[in-house]
Scaffold this motif. Sequence first.
Motif, mmCIF file in Angstrom:
data_model
loop_
_atom_site.group_PDB
_atom_site.id
_atom_site.type_symbol
_atom_site.label_atom_id
_atom_site.label_comp_id
_atom_site.label_asym_id
_atom_site.label_seq_id
_atom_site.Cartn_x
_atom_site.Cartn_y
_atom_site.Cartn_z
ATOM 1 N N LEU A 11 0.680 -1.239 -0.007
ATOM 2 C CA LEU A 11 0.114 0.010 -0.017
ATOM 3 C C LEU A 11 0.855 1.125 0.014
ATOM 4 O O LEU A 11 1.806 1.440 0.857
ATOM 5 C CB LEU A 11 -0.920 0.123 1.320
ATOM 6 C CG LEU A 11 -1.751 1.315 1.561
ATOM 7 C CD1 LEU A 11 -2.730 1.441 0.243
ATOM 8 C CD2 LEU A 11 -2.502 0.988 2.951
ATOM 9 N N THR A 14 -0.489 8.218 -3.154
ATOM 10 C CA THR A 14 -0.512 8.887 -4.556
ATOM 11 C C THR A 14 0.897 9.615 -4.496
ATOM 12 O O THR A 14 1.078 10.415 -3.494
ATOM 13 C CB THR A 14 -1.549 9.721 -4.721
ATOM 14 O OG1 THR A 14 -2.875 8.984 -4.871
ATOM 15 C CG2 THR A 14 -1.564 10.739 -6.089
ATOM 16 N N ARG A 38 -0.802 -6.180 -15.456
ATOM 17 C CA ARG A 38 -1.314 -5.985 -14.044
ATOM 18 C C ARG A 38 -2.881 -6.138 -14.631
ATOM 19 O O ARG A 38 -3.410 -5.862 -15.697
ATOM 20 C CB ARG A 38 -0.885 -4.524 -13.676
ATOM 21 C CG ARG A 38 -1.659 -3.285 -14.568
ATOM 22 C CD ARG A 38 -1.395 -1.952 -14.058
ATOM 23 N NE ARG A 38 -1.673 -0.897 -14.923
ATOM 24 C CZ ARG A 38 -1.219 0.300 -14.856
ATOM 25 N NH1 ARG A 38 -0.596 0.715 -13.839
ATOM 26 N NH2 ARG A 38 -1.671 1.384 -15.684
ATOM 27 N N ALA A 40 -6.467 -5.096 -12.870
ATOM 28 C CA ALA A 40 -7.436 -4.350 -11.853
ATOM 29 C C ALA A 40 -8.873 -5.121 -11.642
ATOM 30 O O ALA A 40 -9.324 -5.725 -12.772
ATOM 31 C CB ALA A 40 -7.633 -2.879 -12.133
ATOM 32 N N PRO A 88 -3.974 6.385 -7.975
ATOM 33 C CA PRO A 88 -4.824 5.532 -7.539
ATOM 34 C C PRO A 88 -5.259 4.654 -8.963
ATOM 35 O O PRO A 88 -5.377 3.393 -8.711
ATOM 36 C CB PRO A 88 -5.997 6.289 -7.339
ATOM 37 C CG PRO A 88 -5.500 7.425 -6.943
ATOM 38 C CD PRO A 88 -4.179 7.681 -7.808
ATOM 39 N N GLU A 89 -5.128 4.874 -10.236
ATOM 40 C CA GLU A 89 -5.622 3.928 -11.307
ATOM 41 C C GLU A 89 -4.191 3.024 -11.481
ATOM 42 O O GLU A 89 -4.538 2.183 -12.338
ATOM 43 C CB GLU A 89 -5.721 5.041 -12.545
ATOM 44 C CG GLU A 89 -4.520 5.655 -12.924
ATOM 45 C CD GLU A 89 -5.076 7.206 -12.265
ATOM 46 O OE1 GLU A 89 -5.414 7.336 -11.401
ATOM 47 O OE2 GLU A 89 -4.954 8.205 -13.089
ATOM 48 N N THR A 91 -3.571 1.031 -9.145
ATOM 49 C CA THR A 91 -3.839 -0.065 -8.444
ATOM 50 C C THR A 91 -4.101 -1.301 -9.171
ATOM 51 O O THR A 91 -5.328 -1.571 -9.929
ATOM 52 C CB THR A 91 -5.039 0.128 -7.063
ATOM 53 O OG1 THR A 91 -4.782 1.412 -6.476
ATOM 54 C CG2 THR A 91 -5.692 -0.711 -6.624
ATOM 55 N N GLN A 121 -0.059 -7.470 -5.323
ATOM 56 C CA GLN A 121 -1.043 -6.801 -5.120
ATOM 57 C C GLN A 121 -0.353 -5.325 -4.872
ATOM 58 O O GLN A 121 0.481 -5.233 -3.923
ATOM 59 C CB GLN A 121 -1.985 -6.583 -4.211
ATOM 60 C CG GLN A 121 -3.086 -5.549 -3.930
ATOM 61 C CD GLN A 121 -4.118 -5.615 -4.931
ATOM 62 O OE1 GLN A 121 -4.697 -6.598 -5.277
ATOM 63 N NE2 GLN A 121 -4.303 -4.534 -5.221
ATOM 64 N N VAL A 122 -0.611 -4.311 -5.328
ATOM 65 C CA VAL A 122 -0.262 -2.912 -5.361
ATOM 66 C C VAL A 122 -1.517 -2.060 -5.251
ATOM 67 O O VAL A 122 -2.460 -2.095 -6.163
ATOM 68 C CB VAL A 122 0.639 -2.509 -6.395
ATOM 69 C CG1 VAL A 122 0.729 -1.047 -6.551
ATOM 70 C CG2 VAL A 122 1.749 -3.190 -6.719
ATOM 71 N N THR A 123 -1.539 -1.517 -4.288
ATOM 72 C CA THR A 123 -2.823 -0.509 -3.877
ATOM 73 C C THR A 123 -2.144 0.827 -3.661
ATOM 74 O O THR A 123 -1.228 1.145 -2.905
ATOM 75 C CB THR A 123 -3.456 -0.855 -2.754
ATOM 76 O OG1 THR A 123 -4.012 -2.251 -2.778
ATOM 77 C CG2 THR A 123 -4.672 -0.201 -2.460
ATOM 78 N N VAL A 124 -2.672 1.808 -4.436
ATOM 79 C CA VAL A 124 -2.187 3.277 -4.246
ATOM 80 C C VAL A 124 -3.471 4.104 -3.762
ATOM 81 O O VAL A 124 -4.416 4.196 -4.419
ATOM 82 C CB VAL A 124 -1.698 3.613 -5.689
ATOM 83 C CG1 VAL A 124 -1.393 5.230 -5.484
ATOM 84 C CG2 VAL A 124 -1.017 2.946 -6.302
ATOM 85 N N SER A 125 -3.376 4.773 -2.762
ATOM 86 C CA SER A 125 -4.511 5.319 -1.997
ATOM 87 C C SER A 125 -4.523 6.894 -2.518
ATOM 88 O O SER A 125 -3.397 7.402 -2.531
ATOM 89 C CB SER A 125 -4.349 5.127 -0.391
ATOM 90 O OG SER A 125 -3.202 5.921 -0.080
#
Length: 126
Positions: A11, A14, A38, A40, A88-89, A91, A121-125
């Motif tokens: 995690l 941005t 990737r 989503a 975020p995109e 993610t 998993q890559v999550t961009v908040s």
Amino acid sequence: QVQLVESGGGLVQTGGSLRLSCAASGRTDSAYPMGWFRQAPGKEREFVTTVNWSGHKTYYGDSVKGRFDISRDNGKKTVYLQMNSLKPEDTAVYYCAASFRSPWGTPRNIDEYDVWGQGTQVTVSS
């Protein structure tokens, strides 16, 4: 048979950075192109980047060009994906893959790859 294991996902906020690694085993040489894709939630798997066997030829998808960098260390049988200025995109679950068609190629289609990792998993908040 080559096995691929990705690591380095997580995690991040941005604008942040992450570096993914993909370690290969099961084959004594590294004379094959590697790629990152990737996927989503609810979307098709998307090409991110690829590198030929020597590391001297790369290709990037338009959405990551200028922000992501692929490299490889054949001595360590590892490919890296440095991801900067994350959005975020970005993610998604990130997969590395190996292609055994031509060592000098930079394949960009899913069906040109023969072996896949399990994904990270890559999550961009925001």
